[in-house]
Design an enzyme around this catalytic site. Structure first.
Site, PDB file in Angstrom:
ATOM      1  N   GLU A  22      -1.679 -39.719  24.918  1.00 28.28           N
ATOM      2  CA  GLU A  22      -0.304 -40.102  24.588  1.00 28.28           C
ATOM      3  C   GLU A  22       0.614 -38.901  24.730  1.00 28.28           C
ATOM      4  OE1 GLU A  22       0.751 -42.810  21.281  1.00 28.28           O
ATOM      5  OE2 GLU A  22       1.953 -41.118  20.536  1.00 28.28           O
ATOM      6  N   HIS A 182      -1.725 -49.632   6.506  1.00 26.96           N
ATOM      7  CA  HIS A 182      -0.305 -49.467   6.800  1.00 26.96           C
ATOM      8  C   HIS A 182       0.446 -49.179   5.504  1.00 26.96           C
ATOM      9  CE1 HIS A 182       3.821 -50.461   7.986  1.00 26.96           C
ATOM     10  NE2 HIS A 182       3.423 -50.271   9.236  1.00 26.96           N
TER      11      HIS A 182
END
Length: 332
Positions: A22, A182
Site C-alpha cells: 500500500e 472496529h
C-alpha cells in the site's frame, strides 16, 4: 487455521505466497519522483497488486490517479484504487469509478472512510448518501455492469445459436476488516457480520487493519470462517522503524502495540538499530501468520521500499528468491 476461498493473489501455482503493498499519494513533486523509484523497486517483488490511498480532497485524488496511471504505464503491477464513502456522494462515487475504469484500473478497495481532520466528531461526519462500504462495493459492480452490458456469445457445436454471455467484473473489489475490533463496533460478532455483509455485496478480498499479535489475526479469521465469511483475508503488516511512527499509528488506529516493541524503539538511540527492531518484529509477525494459514501478505510501505523488501528477503520470498524459484521452475 488454513484459509479457504479463491487465491488472493491472482492464481498461480508457485509456493511463494502472494504479496501486495500500500502507498499513499505524494504531497510534493519531489516526493512524486521518489515514489516513482519506490514503485519500480516494489514492482521487482512481483506483487499481486499495489493499492493507493485516496483522500477526500481534490488534489489528493488527482495525485492518486497519477500514481495509479504510472503503475499501468511503467510496470506490470495491478494497481488498486481506494474509494471511500466519506467525501463522496453516490453521484460522485459513480463518476470516480467510471474515471478509474476508463483509465484501465479494474481493482478497488472500498472503504467507509474516516471524517476529515477538523470535521464534526460525529461518526457519520462527511458521509453522504453512501452509508457503508458494502453499498460502495455494490456501486462499483453496478457501474462496471452499466459500462459493459450483457453481450451474446456462440454455443460450441450449435452453429447460429447464441446465448447471453457473462458481463466482465472488476478484477478485485477489496474491503477492510478489523481483527482487533472496529472502534465503533459493539463486539467481534458485529465485526464478522459487517465483513460478511461486504462479501454478500460482492467483495472478493478483505485486508486487515494493522495488528501486532498473530493470534489476533488468526483468531479473527477462525471466527469469520465460523460466521460464514469465505473470501481471503489478507493480513496487513507494517515494519515500524521509529518510535514516532509507532505513536502515530497508535493514535490513528487505536490499536495498542506490545509494550516490548514500544519500549525497545523508545530506548534505542540509533536510527539504524530502531529500523532493525521494527523489521525483525514485522518479519516474525509475518512468518507467524503465514504459518497459521494466511493466504499472503499485505505490507504498508509508508512510501518506502527498503523495510518491506527487507522483510520479504528475511522470509525467503524476496526479489532474489523469486528469481531463483522462477529459474528453477523453468529448468524442470
Amino acid at each position: 487455521m488454513a484459509q479457504t476461498g479463491p487465491d488472493a493473489g491472482g492464481a498461480d501455482c508457485r509456493d511463494r505466497p502472494p504479496v501486495s503493498f500500500e502507498l499513499f499519494p505524494p504531497r510534493t513533486d519531489a516526493a512524486a519522483l521518489a515514489l516513482g523509484r519506490t514503485i519500480d523497486k516494489l514492482a521487482e517483488a512481483d506483487p499481486a497488486f499495489i493499492s493507493v490511498t485516496f483522500g477526500a480532497g481534490g488534489s489528493s485524488r488527482d495525485r492518486s490517479l497519477t500514481v495509479l496511471r504510472y503503475m499501468l504505464e511503467h510496470t506490470d503491477v495491478e494497481p488498486m484504487a481506494h474509494l471511500t464513502c466519506v467525501g463522496s456522494s453516490h453521484a460522485e462515487a459513480n463518476r470516480l469509478v467510471r474515471e478509474f475504469l476508463d483509465a484501465g484500473i479494474t481493482s478497488f478497495l472500498a472503504l467507509r472512510g474516516d471524517p476529515p481532520a477538523g470535521a464534526d466528531a460525529s461518526p457519520d461526519a462527511g458521509i453522504g448518501d453512501l452509508d457503508s462500504a458494502a453499498e460502495l462495493v455494490q456501486l462499483i459492480h453496478r457501474v462496471q455492469e452499466e459500462r459493459e452490458p450483457f453481450g451474446q456469445v456462440g454455443i460450441p457445436g450449435l452453429p447460429g445459436v447464441r446465448q447471453i454471455g457473462e458481463r466482465p467484473r472488476p478484477e478485485r473489489v477489496a474491503v477492510a476488516t478489523f481483527p482487533t475490533g472496529h472502534p465503533r463496533s459493539r463486539g467481534v460478532a458485529q465485526d464478522v457480520d459487517t465483513l460478511l455483509a461486504k462479501e454478500i455485496a460482492g467483495a472478493n478480498l478483505a485486508i486487515t487493519q494493522l495488528f501486532w499479535r498473530a493470534e489476533d489475526y488468526l483468531g479473527f479469521v477462525d471466527r469469520a470462517r465460523a460466521g460464514g465469511v469465505t473470501i481471503p483475508i489478507l493480513p496487513g503488516i507494517m515494519p515500524v522503524t521509529t518510535p514516532a511512527r509507532l505513536a502515530r499509528l497508535t493514535e490513528l488506529t487505536g490499536v495498542e502495540p506490545p509494550a516490548s516493541l514500544a519500549i525497545d524503539l523508545e530506548i534505542e538511540p540509533d536510527a539504524a538499530a530502531q529500523a532493525e527492531l521494527g523489521i525483525e518484529f514485522a518479519t516474525r509477525l509475518a512468518s507467524d501468520v503465514l504459518a497459521g494459514g494466511a493466504p499472503g501478505l499485505h505490507l504498508y510501505t509508508f512510501n518506502r521500499h527498503e523495510a518491506v523488501l527487507d522483510v520479504l528477503d528475511r522470509l525467503g520470498i524476496g526479489v532474489n528468491d523469486r528469481l531463483v524459484n522462477e529459474r528453477n521452475t523453468t529448468e524442470r
